[in-house]
Design a protein around this motif. Structure first.
Motif, mmCIF file in Angstrom:
data_model
loop_
_atom_site.group_PDB
_atom_site.id
_atom_site.type_symbol
_atom_site.label_atom_id
_atom_site.label_comp_id
_atom_site.label_asym_id
_atom_site.label_seq_id
_atom_site.Cartn_x
_atom_site.Cartn_y
_atom_site.Cartn_z
ATOM 1 N N ARG A 111 0.812 -1.214 0.000
ATOM 2 C CA ARG A 111 0.000 0.000 0.000
ATOM 3 C C ARG A 111 0.848 1.268 0.000
ATOM 4 O O ARG A 111 0.351 2.337 0.351
ATOM 5 C CB ARG A 111 -0.935 -0.024 1.215
ATOM 6 C CG ARG A 111 -1.880 -1.221 1.231
ATOM 7 C CD ARG A 111 -2.843 -1.180 2.401
ATOM 8 N NE ARG A 111 -2.165 -1.356 3.679
ATOM 9 C CZ ARG A 111 -1.894 -2.534 4.224
ATOM 10 N NH1 ARG A 111 -2.211 -3.636 3.584
ATOM 11 N NH2 ARG A 111 -1.291 -2.621 5.396
ATOM 12 N N ASN A 114 -0.554 4.171 -2.214
ATOM 13 C CA ASN A 114 -1.702 4.886 -1.642
ATOM 14 C C ASN A 114 -1.282 5.761 -0.467
ATOM 15 O O ASN A 114 -1.893 6.803 -0.206
ATOM 16 C CB ASN A 114 -2.774 3.882 -1.205
ATOM 17 C CG ASN A 114 -4.165 4.353 -1.571
ATOM 18 O OD1 ASN A 114 -4.326 5.254 -2.386
ATOM 19 N ND2 ASN A 114 -5.169 3.756 -0.971
ATOM 20 N N TRP A 115 -0.255 5.343 0.252
ATOM 21 C CA TRP A 115 0.274 6.175 1.332
ATOM 22 C C TRP A 115 0.840 7.475 0.778
ATOM 23 O O TRP A 115 0.603 8.562 1.324
ATOM 24 C CB TRP A 115 1.342 5.396 2.094
ATOM 25 C CG TRP A 115 2.200 6.227 2.994
ATOM 26 C CD1 TRP A 115 3.502 6.548 2.808
ATOM 27 C CD2 TRP A 115 1.806 6.856 4.228
ATOM 28 N NE1 TRP A 115 3.962 7.329 3.840
ATOM 29 C CE2 TRP A 115 2.947 7.535 4.733
ATOM 30 C CE3 TRP A 115 0.622 6.908 4.947
ATOM 31 C CZ2 TRP A 115 2.927 8.253 5.919
ATOM 32 C CZ3 TRP A 115 0.590 7.642 6.139
ATOM 33 C CH2 TRP A 115 1.734 8.293 6.611
ATOM 34 N N ILE A 117 -0.005 8.887 -2.085
ATOM 35 C CA ILE A 117 -1.148 9.668 -2.572
ATOM 36 C C ILE A 117 -1.822 10.384 -1.402
ATOM 37 O O ILE A 117 -2.178 11.564 -1.496
ATOM 38 C CB ILE A 117 -2.152 8.760 -3.301
ATOM 39 C CG1 ILE A 117 -1.530 8.190 -4.569
ATOM 40 C CG2 ILE A 117 -3.428 9.532 -3.648
ATOM 41 C CD1 ILE A 117 -2.367 7.128 -5.239
ATOM 42 N N GLY A 118 -1.989 9.681 -0.286
ATOM 43 C CA GLY A 118 -2.609 10.290 0.881
ATOM 44 C C GLY A 118 -1.810 11.448 1.435
ATOM 45 O O GLY A 118 -2.373 12.478 1.830
ATOM 46 N N SER A 195 -8.299 12.101 -4.730
ATOM 47 C CA SER A 195 -9.215 11.368 -3.860
ATOM 48 C C SER A 195 -9.826 10.183 -4.604
ATOM 49 O O SER A 195 -9.950 9.081 -4.040
ATOM 50 C CB SER A 195 -10.328 12.297 -3.352
ATOM 51 O OG SER A 195 -9.809 13.320 -2.539
ATOM 52 N N HIS A 198 -7.196 7.651 -4.810
ATOM 53 C CA HIS A 198 -6.988 7.070 -3.477
ATOM 54 C C HIS A 198 -8.037 6.000 -3.178
ATOM 55 O O HIS A 198 -7.699 4.882 -2.748
ATOM 56 C CB HIS A 198 -7.064 8.191 -2.439
ATOM 57 C CG HIS A 198 -6.636 7.790 -1.068
ATOM 58 N ND1 HIS A 198 -5.346 7.419 -0.762
ATOM 59 C CD2 HIS A 198 -7.340 7.700 0.101
ATOM 60 C CE1 HIS A 198 -5.268 7.117 0.523
ATOM 61 N NE2 HIS A 198 -6.457 7.271 1.067
ATOM 62 N N ARG A 201 -7.499 2.909 -5.369
ATOM 63 C CA ARG A 201 -6.436 2.032 -4.895
ATOM 64 C C ARG A 201 -6.883 1.240 -3.659
ATOM 65 O O ARG A 201 -6.463 0.097 -3.460
ATOM 66 C CB ARG A 201 -5.193 2.847 -4.550
ATOM 67 C CG ARG A 201 -4.469 3.441 -5.739
ATOM 68 C CD ARG A 201 -4.034 2.396 -6.726
ATOM 69 N NE ARG A 201 -3.346 1.275 -6.091
ATOM 70 C CZ ARG A 201 -2.922 0.204 -6.732
ATOM 71 N NH1 ARG A 201 -3.161 0.081 -8.034
ATOM 72 N NH2 ARG A 201 -2.289 -0.760 -6.093
#
Length: 212
Positions: A111, A114-115, A117-118, A195, A198, A201
């Protein structure tokens, strides 16, 4: 085309799942912080669009348009406060969501993307709040924005960013227009797009997430 359709489909399915497991309806360590933050973002978008009908991005009329909104428009003060409070809630929920991800180790493989992206979403959201702070053009907004610009100069590449954001001076016509365009168009579009990515994913990685 199929890739784009799958992207949008997974985004919608994450927001409006066809089936929800009973155990996922219980209050757990996730607390739906990401979903609550996105809800605040939607409130920000809706209230921001309504504010656009009254706000005038000019150094001579910005503050007067805010006063007119709050004193002459029915529900104007409520609308502005709704936008302000939802922005505070958005940032608080994002910080709590990030903290939960760190504490539960949800950033680990596979992940990592996605981390990242966050984290980009968190930085963009902070920047969006900063750009919006100048728009009322009152004394507090000018002081706070000037302080932020001085802090920016201490960072690597800060001088270049300072010249882009403030080509004249804080509160002058060009800087106000640039903050305005960033706040109402560029940053919301980036946040919305990231978003969606996110959530997409999350759906793709649902087999390795312990809470989905």
């Amino acid at each position: 085309m199929n890739g784009a359709e799958g992207f949008v489909r997974d985004f919608v399915r994450h927001l409006f799942p066809r089936v929800v497991l009973e155990r996922n309806l219980r209050l757990t360590y996730t607390f739906c912080l990401g979903g609550l933050a996105f809800t605040c973002f939607l409130v920000l978008l809706c209230s921001g669009v309504l504010l656009l009908f009254y706000y005038q991005p000019s150094t001579a009329t910005a503050w007067e348009s805010i006063l007119y909104l709050e004193s002459q428009v029915p529900g104007g003060a409520f609308l502005r406060n709704l936008h302000r409070l939802s922005s505070h809630g958005f940032l608080v929920l994002l910080f709590l969501h990030t903290l939960r991800v760190v504490l539960t180790g949800a950033f680990r493989r596979p992940r990592e993307l996605n981390w990242i992206i966050g984290m980009v979403l968190l930085c963009l959201s902070l920047f969006a709040g900063y750009t919006g702070y100048l728009l009322p053009m009152d004394q507090l907004a000018l002081w706070a924005t000037q302080t932020g610009m001085q802090l920016l100069l201490s960072l690597p590449g800060g001088e270049l960013a300072h010249r882009f954001l403030v080509p004249d001076e804080v509160g002058q016509p060009l800087s106000l227009v640039r903050f305005y365009v960033l706040h109402i168009a560029v940053l919301p579009m980036l946040i919305l797009g990231l978003s969606m990515l996110h959530f997409y994913r999350i759906r793709r990685d649902k087999g390795v997430l312990p809470y989905l």
